[in-house]
Design a protein around this motif. Structure first.
Motif, short mmCIF file in Angstrom:
data_model
loop_
_atom_site.label_atom_id
_atom_site.label_comp_id
_atom_site.label_asym_id
_atom_site.label_seq_id
_atom_site.Cartn_x
_atom_site.Cartn_y
_atom_site.Cartn_z
N VAL A 1 0.87 -1.18 0.00
CA VAL A 1 0.00 0.00 0.00
C VAL A 1 0.90 1.23 0.00
O VAL A 1 1.68 1.43 0.93
CB VAL A 1 -0.94 0.01 1.22
CG1 VAL A 1 -1.78 1.29 1.24
CG2 VAL A 1 -1.84 -1.22 1.21
N SER B 1 -5.43 -1.26 2.98
CA SER B 1 -4.78 -2.42 3.59
C SER B 1 -5.79 -3.54 3.81
O SER B 1 -5.50 -4.72 3.57
CB SER B 1 -4.14 -2.02 4.92
OG SER B 1 -3.13 -1.04 4.73
N ALA C 1 -6.51 -5.23 0.59
CA ALA C 1 -5.43 -6.14 0.20
C ALA C 1 -5.52 -7.45 0.97
O ALA C 1 -5.35 -8.54 0.40
CB ALA C 1 -4.07 -5.47 0.44
N ALA C 2 -5.81 -7.36 2.25
CA ALA C 2 -5.95 -8.57 3.07
C ALA C 2 -7.13 -9.41 2.58
O ALA C 2 -7.04 -10.65 2.49
CB ALA C 2 -6.12 -8.20 4.54
N ALA D 1 -3.80 -11.10 0.71
CA ALA D 1 -2.51 -10.72 1.30
C ALA D 1 -2.47 -11.14 2.76
O ALA D 1 -3.31 -10.72 3.56
CB ALA D 1 -2.27 -9.21 1.17
N ILE E 1 0.80 -6.93 5.03
CA ILE E 1 0.76 -5.65 4.32
C ILE E 1 2.12 -4.97 4.44
O ILE E 1 2.68 -4.88 5.53
CB ILE E 1 -0.31 -4.71 4.90
CG1 ILE E 1 -1.69 -5.39 4.89
CG2 ILE E 1 -0.34 -3.39 4.13
CD1 ILE E 1 -2.18 -5.81 3.52
N VAL F 1 1.61 -5.98 9.60
CA VAL F 1 1.92 -4.84 8.75
C VAL F 1 3.40 -4.52 8.90
O VAL F 1 3.88 -4.35 10.03
CB VAL F 1 1.06 -3.61 9.10
CG1 VAL F 1 1.45 -2.41 8.25
CG2 VAL F 1 -0.43 -3.93 8.93
#
Length: 250
Positions: free
Chosen positions: A116, A167, A170-171, A175, A178, A200
Motif C-alpha cells: 500500500v 490495507s 489487500a488482506a 494478502a 501488508i 503490517v
C-alpha cells in the motif's frame, strides 16, 4: 553500533519522524543518526525526483564514509530504494533499502503480501522492485492511496483511514501481510496491524533490523565484482555540497 539513516528528500519533519520509528526498534547498543539533504527533491514522487534522491544518497554516504566515525551500516529510507546500488559501491558496510527489507520480511511473515503506497504514478517503480527482489509470486497486490508523500509528515485521521481501507482490501484479496510503501507511514505500523488483523511491515523498522543484524553477523557488502569500488575512485559526486549544511536528527 552506528546506523546512518538517510531520508533522500529534504523534509526535516519527515526525517525526524522516520528517525523516531527507527530508534523505536533499534537495540540499546545501536545509535541511529538520521540525515536528509539540504537541497534536492522535497518529496520523491517521480522519476526526476528519484534521480535527485539517488544523487543525494551517494553524496551523503560518501561524506559519512570519509568522516571521522563512519557508520557501521546505512539505511535508505525511501520506498523506491534510490541510489542503492551506487551506495553499495562506496562502502564495505551493509547498505539496506526499505523496500528491499520490507518485502523480504513480509515474505517470511506470510506466503503473500500486498503493498500500500502513495501516488499511483509510483506504482511502476514498485512493480520494478517487486521483480528485482524476486517477489512476483509473493506480492499479490499493489495499491495506491492517492496520498502525497508530504501529507504524511503529520498523519491525520483521513490519511490513516485511507491507508487502513486499502490495507483491508489487500488482506481481503489474499494478502497475509501488508507492506507500507512509504517511509512516511512508519508511525502507523502498530495501529494498522491492530485494525486490519494481519501483520503490517514498515520498511524503516525492517531495514534497521536487517542492517543491525548484518553488522552483528559480520556481513558487509561484497567487493568481489559489481559492488567493488568504482574504477575512478570513491570520491563524492560533483554536486552542490550538502554535507556542510547537513543537520543530524540525533
Amino acid at each position: 553500533m552506528r546506523i546512518l539513516l538517510i531520508n533522500p528528500n529534504t523534509s526535516r519533519a519527515m526525517t525526524a519522524k522516520i528517525a523516531d520509528a527507527a530508534r523505536g526498534v533499534a537495540g540499546p547498543d545501536v545509535v541511529v543518526d538520521a540525515v536528509c539533504p539540504a537541497v534536492g527533491a522535497s518529496a520523491i514522487e517521480s522519476h526526476v525526483d528519484e534521480v535527485a534522491a539517488a544523487a543525494a544518497v551517494v553524496e551523503l554516504v560518501a561524506a559519512d564514509r570519509d568522516g571521522a566515525s563512519p557508520a557501521d551500516a546505512y539505511v535508505i529510507a525511501c520506498f523506491g530504494d534510490p541510489g542503492l546500488d551506487a551506495a553499495r559501491e562506496l562502502v564495505d558496510a551493509p547498505v539496506v533499502g526499505i523496500a528491499e527489507a520490507a518485502m523480504h520480511l513480509a515474505a517470511v511473515s506470510g506466503r503473500h503480501f500486498g503493498v500500500v503506497t502513495t501516488l499511483s504514478r509510483t506504482l511502476g517503480r514498485a512493480h520494478d522492485l517487486v521483480a528485482r527482489y524476486g517477489m512476483e509470486r509473493a506480492c499479490v497486490s499493489l495499491a495506491a492511496t492517492g496520498i502525497p508523500v508530504l501529507d504524511l509528515e503529520e498523519t491525520g485521521s483521513l490519511a490513516v483511514e485511507t491507508i487502513a481501507s486499502h490495507s483491508a482490501d489487500a488482506a481481503a484479496g489474499g494478502a497475509d501481510v501488508i507492506v507500507l510503501g512509504c517511509a512516511g507511514m512508519a508511525d502507523l505500523c502498530a495501529e494498522l496491524t491492530a485494525r486490519v488483523g494481519v501483520p503490517v511491515v514498515d520498511g524503516v523498522a525492517a531495514a534497521v533490523g536487517m542492517a543491525s543484524g548484518m553488522v552483528r553477523m559480520g556481513l558487509g557488502t561484497s567487493k568481489r565484482d559489481e559492488y567493488a569500488l568504482p574504477a575512478r575512485g570513491a570520491a563524492a559526486p560533483t554536486l552542490p555540497p550538502q554535507a556542510a549544511n547537513l543537520e543530524v536528527f540525533a
